[in-house]
Design an enzyme around this catalytic site. Structure first.
Site, PDB file in Angstrom:
ATOM      1  N   GLY A  12       0.800  -1.216   0.000  1.00 24.71           N
ATOM      2  CA  GLY A  12       0.000   0.000   0.000  1.00 24.71           C
ATOM      3  C   GLY A  12       0.829   1.261   0.000  1.00 24.71           C
ATOM      4  O   GLY A  12       0.348   2.332  -0.343  1.00 24.71           O
ATOM      5  N   HIS A  55      11.289   4.162   4.821  1.00 23.48           N
ATOM      6  CA  HIS A  55      10.622   4.764   5.971  1.00 23.48           C
ATOM      7  C   HIS A  55      11.141   6.183   6.136  1.00 23.48           C
ATOM      8  O   HIS A  55      12.064   6.620   5.442  1.00 23.48           O
ATOM      9  CB  HIS A  55      10.846   3.942   7.239  1.00 23.48           C
ATOM     10  CG  HIS A  55       9.909   2.783   7.380  1.00 23.48           C
ATOM     11  ND1 HIS A  55       8.536   2.944   7.494  1.00 23.48           N
ATOM     12  CD2 HIS A  55      10.137   1.444   7.411  1.00 23.48           C
ATOM     13  CE1 HIS A  55       7.964   1.758   7.599  1.00 23.48           C
ATOM     14  NE2 HIS A  55       8.906   0.828   7.544  1.00 23.48           N
ATOM     15  N   ASP A  56      10.560   6.882   7.106  1.00 25.78           N
ATOM     16  CA  ASP A  56      10.888   8.286   7.348  1.00 25.78           C
ATOM     17  C   ASP A  56      12.387   8.553   7.296  1.00 25.78           C
ATOM     18  O   ASP A  56      12.846   9.484   6.622  1.00 25.78           O
ATOM     19  CB  ASP A  56      10.317   8.693   8.721  1.00 25.78           C
ATOM     20  CG  ASP A  56      10.586  10.140   9.089  1.00 25.78           C
ATOM     21  OD1 ASP A  56       9.628  10.924   9.166  1.00 25.78           O
ATOM     22  OD2 ASP A  56      11.755  10.499   9.324  1.00 25.78           O
ATOM     23  N   ILE A  57      13.171   7.752   8.005  1.00 26.88           N
ATOM     24  CA  ILE A  57      14.606   7.994   8.090  1.00 26.88           C
ATOM     25  C   ILE A  57      15.261   7.978   6.716  1.00 26.88           C
ATOM     26  O   ILE A  57      16.211   8.736   6.445  1.00 26.88           O
ATOM     27  CB  ILE A  57      15.267   6.963   9.041  1.00 26.88           C
ATOM     28  CG1 ILE A  57      16.704   7.347   9.343  1.00 26.88           C
ATOM     29  CG2 ILE A  57      15.165   5.555   8.469  1.00 26.88           C
ATOM     30  CD1 ILE A  57      17.342   6.472  10.407  1.00 26.88           C
ATOM     31  N   ASN A  58      14.761   7.129   5.823  1.00 31.54           N
ATOM     32  CA  ASN A  58      15.321   7.048   4.477  1.00 31.54           C
ATOM     33  C   ASN A  58      14.931   8.247   3.629  1.00 31.54           C
ATOM     34  O   ASN A  58      15.756   8.798   2.891  1.00 31.54           O
ATOM     35  CB  ASN A  58      14.846   5.764   3.792  1.00 31.54           C
ATOM     36  CG  ASN A  58      15.001   4.540   4.657  1.00 31.54           C
ATOM     37  OD1 ASN A  58      14.028   3.829   4.905  1.00 31.54           O
ATOM     38  ND2 ASN A  58      16.197   4.261   5.140  1.00 31.54           N
ATOM     39  N   ASP A  85       7.403  11.637   7.861  1.00 29.05           N
ATOM     40  CA  ASP A  85       6.037  11.122   7.954  1.00 29.05           C
ATOM     41  C   ASP A  85       5.015  12.220   8.223  1.00 29.05           C
ATOM     42  O   ASP A  85       4.004  12.330   7.515  1.00 29.05           O
ATOM     43  CB  ASP A  85       5.940  10.082   9.074  1.00 29.05           C
ATOM     44  CG  ASP A  85       6.627   8.776   8.718  1.00 29.05           C
ATOM     45  OD1 ASP A  85       6.976   8.584   7.547  1.00 29.05           O
ATOM     46  OD2 ASP A  85       6.813   7.944   9.622  1.00 29.05           O
TER      47      ASP A  85
END
Length: 309
Positions: A12, A55-58, A85
């Site tokens: 998703g 994810h956010d860190i990436n 995010d």
């Protein structure tokens, strides 16, 4: 089934999931030309990284937002998942949808709002990028006036092991800080002498360690120094300012931030108290297709838990 659900959740996050469901923007806008269609991903809808997981860190790493955050000589510090995010993703998507709805009210035509977290995080960094190009921001983290390099914009430990924050950037606030510190700050007159910032930080840190946080609260009360105590998650809602404003809602079992921003005519409110942890275990597992018997087995072997457990 839980693994299958996790796989579906990961898919998703990838671009094109709505098209695979037959609910892409082209289909929807054909049926309703005035529709505003919001999309949020990490890497964006196109580009060589569009289908990569992340994810956010990436996202904030690739956006240039992670590298400048941290102490001098140390690795970048992770700013929770607030920048990608929530800030660069959710908030900018909401802002984009509202802007698009305003435009649609005038034109009658809808459009797609593409909110990629790398775009949003990059946009949040615009002033820092500009400062860098103007020669006012150095690449070495922890050496600039907003990243902990300056003695007047820093977090300091107090005598009782707690922390306070200073943000005395403007000359009038800096002068007020020097007035509070008195003779201890006799060497701090040249605020923007960056060559002396490390020494001034060390000296100011020693000064602040002489008193507990409560004493600094009393000393700085009513002074225009740009100061605030660094509150923990456990303590934040107990502060008098938050209690006076109703910043947090506490029903006795759980507490949470009140709706923000505040509207004068149509104020937000919390419709019901928060659920206790585990209160919805059965209903959520039921939505994933588990039978009552299967749920009972999961509860019995400890794979799941409910409030009553």
């Amino acid at each position: 089934r839980l693994v299958e659900g996790a796989d579906a959740l990961i898919e998703g996050f990838r671009p094109g999931v709505m098209e695979r469901l037959g609910l892409g923007p082209d289909v929807c806008l054909e049926r309703n030309p005035g529709l505003v269609f919001g999309r949020m991903t990490g890497w964006g809808q196109e580009g060589p990284w569009a289908q990569k997981v992340g994810h956010d860190i990436n996202y904030i790493a690739l956006a240039g937002a992670l590298h400048p955050i941290g102490r001098a000589g140390e690795k970048p510090a992770i700013p929770l998942n607030l920048v990608g995010d929530f800030g660069g993703g959710g908030l900018l998507l909401a802002f984009g949808v509202v802007c698009a709805l305003l435009e649609t009210a005038a034109s009658g035509e809808g459009q797609v709002v593409d909110a990629a977290m790398i775009d949003g995080a990059s946009a949040l960094m615009a002033s820092t990028f500009a400062a860098s190009q103007a020669g006012f921001w150095r690449a070495e983290r922890g050496t600039n006036f907003l990243d902990g390099g300056a003695h007047f914009y820093e977090v300091y430990e107090t005598a009782d092991g707690q922390y306070l924050s200073l943000g005395a950037i403007e000359p009038q606030f800096y002068a007020e800080l020097l007035d509070v510190l008195g003779d201890d700050a006799a060497d701090f007159a040249n605020q923007w002498d960056m060559t002396n910032w490390p020494a001034m930080k060390e000296q100011l840190a020693a000064i602040i360690r002489q008193r507990p946080l409560a004493q600094w609260d009393e000393l700085l009360a009513g002074r225009d120094v740009c100061y605030a105590p660094v509150l923990s998650i456990d303590d934040v809602r107990k502060h008098p300012h938050h209690q006076a404003r109703g910043t947090f809602i506490d029903d006795g079992d759980y507490w949470q931030p009140a709706p923000a921003p505040r509207f004068s005519r149509t104020p937000g409110s919390v419709a019901r108290p928060s659920d206790r942890v585990g209160a919805s275990t059965r209903s959520v597992l039921g939505e994933f297709g588990f039978s009552d018997q299967e749920v009972d087995e999961l509860l019995a072997n400890g794979a799941a838990a409910t409030t009553s457990d």
